[in-house]
Design an enzyme around this catalytic site. Sequence first.
Site, PDB file in Angstrom:
ATOM      1  N   GLY A   1     -16.595  74.772  53.191  1.00  2.67           N
ATOM      2  CA  GLY A   1     -15.326  74.225  52.753  1.00  2.67           C
ATOM      3  C   GLY A   1     -14.983  74.495  51.306  1.00  2.67           C
ATOM      4  O   GLY A   1     -14.098  73.830  50.751  1.00  2.67           O
TER       5      GLY A   1
ATOM      6  N   GLU B   1      -9.477  79.856  62.093  1.00  2.00           N
ATOM      7  CA  GLU B   1      -8.314  79.331  62.799  1.00  2.00           C
ATOM      8  C   GLU B   1      -8.005  77.895  62.377  1.00  2.00           C
ATOM      9  O   GLU B   1      -6.837  77.491  62.310  1.00  2.00           O
ATOM     10  CB  GLU B   1      -8.545  79.393  64.304  1.00  2.00           C
ATOM     11  CG  GLU B   1      -8.627  80.795  64.878  1.00  2.00           C
ATOM     12  CD  GLU B   1      -9.993  81.435  64.693  1.00  2.00           C
ATOM     13  OE1 GLU B   1     -10.148  82.611  65.059  1.00  2.00           O
ATOM     14  OE2 GLU B   1     -10.925  80.773  64.163  1.00  2.00           O
TER      15      GLU B   1
ATOM     16  N   ASN C   1      -9.157  87.247  56.476  1.00  6.54           N
ATOM     17  CA  ASN C   1      -7.886  86.896  55.859  1.00  6.54           C
ATOM     18  C   ASN C   1      -7.910  87.137  54.348  1.00  6.54           C
ATOM     19  O   ASN C   1      -8.733  86.566  53.637  1.00  6.54           O
ATOM     20  CB  ASN C   1      -7.603  85.424  56.161  1.00  6.54           C
ATOM     21  CG  ASN C   1      -6.395  84.892  55.444  1.00  6.54           C
ATOM     22  OD1 ASN C   1      -5.491  85.638  55.101  1.00  6.54           O
ATOM     23  ND2 ASN C   1      -6.380  83.592  55.223  1.00  6.54           N
ATOM     24  N   LEU C   2      -7.003  87.970  53.856  1.00  6.46           N
ATOM     25  CA  LEU C   2      -6.929  88.215  52.417  1.00  6.46           C
ATOM     26  C   LEU C   2      -5.835  87.394  51.723  1.00  6.46           C
ATOM     27  O   LEU C   2      -5.615  87.519  50.519  1.00  6.46           O
ATOM     28  CB  LEU C   2      -6.724  89.705  52.128  1.00  6.46           C
ATOM     29  CG  LEU C   2      -5.503  90.450  52.705  1.00  6.46           C
ATOM     30  CD1 LEU C   2      -4.214  90.091  52.004  1.00  6.46           C
ATOM     31  CD2 LEU C   2      -5.731  91.950  52.602  1.00  6.46           C
TER      32      LEU C   2
ATOM     33  N   ARG D   1     -20.164  84.642  55.843  1.00  5.58           N
ATOM     34  CA  ARG D   1     -19.196  83.923  56.681  1.00  5.58           C
ATOM     35  C   ARG D   1     -19.877  82.862  57.537  1.00  5.58           C
ATOM     36  O   ARG D   1     -19.315  81.796  57.770  1.00  5.58           O
ATOM     37  CB  ARG D   1     -18.446  84.918  57.575  1.00  5.58           C
ATOM     38  CG  ARG D   1     -17.428  84.248  58.496  1.00  5.58           C
ATOM     39  CD  ARG D   1     -16.458  85.227  59.089  1.00  5.58           C
ATOM     40  NE  ARG D   1     -15.534  84.614  60.031  1.00  5.58           N
ATOM     41  CZ  ARG D   1     -14.465  83.905  59.699  1.00  5.58           C
ATOM     42  NH1 ARG D   1     -14.189  83.710  58.428  1.00  5.58           N
ATOM     43  NH2 ARG D   1     -13.672  83.390  60.624  1.00  5.58           N
TER      44      ARG D   1
END
Length: 425
Positions: free
Chosen positions: A315, A62, A340-341, A272
Amino acid sequence: MRLFYSLMWWMALPLVLTRLWLRGRREPGYRQHWSERLGFYGRAATPAAGPVLWVHAVSVGETRAAEPLVDALLAEYPASRIILTHMTPTGRATGNALFARHGERLVQSYLPYDTGSMVSRFIRHFKPSVCILMETEVWPNLIAVCGAKGVPVVLANARLSERSLRKAGRFGSLMTDAARGISLVAAQTEADARRIRSLGVRRVEVTGSIKFDVVVPEAALLTGAALRAAIGARPVLLCASTREGEEELILQAYVSARSALPPEVLLLIVPRHPQRFDEVENMIAAHGLNVQRRSKLALNDSVLESDILLGDSMGEMFAYYAACDIAFVGGSLMPLGGQNLIEPAALGKPVLIGQHTFNFELVTEDALAAGGAQRIVNAADLMSTAARLLNDTSARETMGLNAQSFANQHRGATRRTLALLKDLV
């Protein structure tokens, strides 16, 4: 219903804080800034010359999605200040990396727990003009307190799957009352808007996904180029944002499929959640595979000879995408909703995605229809599809161009969202 909800929060608070402390053994960031989670902020906030804009981005995904909106708000309102809140240390670290360039114009904090008194203290301290919640965050007491204090609440880049809608329905009036307290929803798709309207939100507009507007940082491209130079001519299959249970499936399939893959292929795995880096490294070693960690790789003239590179840095996801030939987007091999792709597509990378994409269903279907992505059935299918693409330069390049074209065609959500916010700021 909200009174009962608040009582449950207070009763659960000792357990919540205990869990926070225990989690801090693996992630020290959870043991920092506790006072903010309880609504205490020390000395008074420095007054802003213009409006104070509160943006809440719960975690890493997000926060990265909020980047185009945050930058646009600061440009549109030159005297403004943004209060950026999070729930996780990784989200906060991501925000610091993305927005440090804004200096004192952006202040970070943890979101206080959702009790009336804690949220009230937050609002008294920072005095926001508007509250912008990113994507799916709906907190009943936060919305109620904002309403009582005249702070409009906006749900931006909003998405709501059928599964999440069913979950919301179980909470009855708690969620419908909260929904009616939202001033504006900027939904990603018409399907999201329809589901959100069914909860009772009065104003819902379709703006598209802000994630399409993300600008790839030049520094990330430079890091990606350096990483690629360290890897050399070896083809790179990236498995990005993998979740618990997926790495084991991927490793088993990789070992079984090595004869079909190009002989020098490098498998790049980026979990992740950073607390799982050591666990995944041990998992790789248990399969008898050579592994090198990104954090120990010097990006100069070194040559990477391991079977697997473990992306254990924060990051650098854009850099990993820039360095790969094919990107598999995790969270989709198992029923976790996918990730998210858009980021690999924006960099012109062929995207492979699993069966479980309910969190990004329309974006995924659009990418599939555009020929920039391909859905795989399982980990074995992932490896066989990757092998075919890695051995077919023309097909791989065509798929990458389709992915980039798809991403470019969907830009503009930030501008549309900004136009809707003007009446509320």
